[in-house]
Design an enzyme around this catalytic site. Structure first.
Site, PDB file in Angstrom:
ATOM      1  CG  ASP A 165      39.413  32.277  45.741  1.00 41.94           C
ATOM      2  OD1 ASP A 165      38.280  32.423  45.246  1.00 41.94           O
ATOM      3  OD2 ASP A 165      40.378  31.826  45.109  1.00 41.94           O
ATOM      4  CG  ASP A 196      35.107  32.779  42.865  1.00 40.70           C
ATOM      5  OD1 ASP A 196      35.620  32.877  43.988  1.00 40.70           O
ATOM      6  OD2 ASP A 196      35.770  32.668  41.823  1.00 40.70           O
TER       7      ASP A 196
END
Length: 397
Positions: free
Chosen positions: A48, A266
């Protein structure tokens, strides 16, 4: 002597870098495999770039306080290398994700995500990524308030953000890359996360071209200083440049320490979110170009569809235009369209305004999700301040 040698090996591991196999979780996330503790226990975590903390659920989870995962919970009592971080330790002041607990002795972890919140304690532990072992500060999570399925069965998260508690920052490296195999393609070979020396693109003769983009200037305030903002200034559908002003993608300060808008990348966000003006423009232009090939969605949640199998033949590429001297990123149809059911292929772009009803600051943010990054080797060079993309067969990287 043995312990000293082990500590030296762990310190030097970051100099050579670490590599972790990454697989698609079967729903919406990419999951890295690693070992934690001594003797080692298996763990998995989504990768992440939108967060910092490295964490895993622990066996200390309160009854019904943690979500189900594919592997057993990490048990710190079984490890010789688990260490608690005290409230006064320097590690407890590294990020906004940690604070002194009420007992004024323990370093507590308490942070949130789009899918909910987690809480626990900060510790240090030996993490083994393939053949390299490093010592990391991590969250031993004892309470998870995450929506069901948020992590696709993983044990936790490996944060790759800009903060001091991220994997990249703790290793002292300034480069990392990943290559994500497609969602819907069966493959034996996993994709990979590379941190440090192993991170790099294919520079051999005949290699695909590289698109490089400078990072936009980041806010200093948390949590906004975690993200990797990009200077997106416009979009095209095929050869048609959309009438969306660059200001639609601009990052701006709306209050002291509070920011809104901007465009960021992201790896932990599944689908790409576009600000309302961009989403409407992309949808309208696609509908115009596709004309009579557009069919009604058969599944709730999809907005624009064609007959199953037609997307690769009919849908034009989507082009992201970047400022600051950055190149144009050409997104193939398969990275923003996909099969919605057995009869339709649909556009896999979402309207950030409609999706973020409970997160008002994100309504004006464009987020490039992992679906759009499939079969792209993505290199983050933090020292040079550049993000680079190179198309690749990620199952071979």
């Amino acid at each position: 002597m043995r312990r000293a040698a082990e500590r030296t090996h762990r310190r030097l591991a970051s100099m050579g870098g670490v590599t972790a196999p990454v697989r698609w979780g079967g729903a919406s996330q990419y999951i890295a495999a690693y070992l934690i503790g001594d003797p080692p226990q298996r763990a998995e975590a989504i990768i992440d770039t939108g967060s910092n903390l490295v964490w895993t659920q622990c066996s200390l989870c309160r009854p019904a306080g943690c979500f189900q995962q594919n592997l057993p919970y990490y048990n710190p009592a079984r490890s010789r290398t688990d260490r608690a971080v005290a409230c006064g330790d320097a590690a407890c002041a590294l990020g906004f994700e940690t604070r002194c607990a009420r007992d004024s002795r323990t370093c507590a972890v308490d942070t949130g995500y789009g899918g909910g919140d987690i809480a626990g304690v900060l510790g240090t532990e030996a993490f083994t990524f393939q053949s390299e072992t490093v010592s990391l500060a991590f969250g031993c999570i004892t309470e998870s308030r995450l929506v069901r399925g948020f992590l696709n069965g993983a044990s936790g998260i490996i944060g790759l953000g800009r903060g001091a508690l991220s994997l990249v920052s703790q290793l002292g490296d300034t480069r990392f890359s990943y290559c994500l195999t497609p969602y819907l393609r069966d493959t034996i070979s996993p994709s990979h996360l590379f941190v440090g020396a192993p991170a790099g693109l294919d520079a051999s003769g005949g290699a695909p071209p590289v698109t490089s983009v400078p990072f936009a200037e980041n806010p200093r305030e948390a949590p906004f200083n975690t993200f990797y903002y990009l200077p997106l200034v416009g979009m095209s559908v095929g050869d048609a440049r959309l009438a969306v002003p660059a200001s639609a993608f601009a990052l701006r300060q709306v209050a002291r320490g509070v920011w809104a808008g901007g465009a960021l990348i992201d790896s932990g966000a599944p689908f790409t979110l576009l600000v309302d003006a961009a989403y409407r423009a992309v949808r309208a232009e696609l509908a115009r170009q596709l004309g009579g090939s557009v069919v009604p969605p058969r599944t709730e949640g999809w907005d624009l569809c064609v007959a199953r199998g037609d997307a690769g033949r009919l849908v034009p590429p989507l082009v992201l235009h970047f400022g600051g001297g950055g190149g144009d990123l050409v997104v193939p149809p398969g990275n923003y369209w996909g099969p919605a059911d057995d009869a339709t292929d649909c556009m896999v772009l979402l309207n950030s305004e409609a999706l973020n009803a409970t997160l008002p600051l994100m309504k004006e943010t464009t987020i490039i999700g992992n679906y759009m990054q499939q079969d792209m080797h993505v290199l983050y060079d933090l020292d040079k301040g550049v993000l680079s993309f190179q198309t690749a067969d990620c199952s071979t990287v």
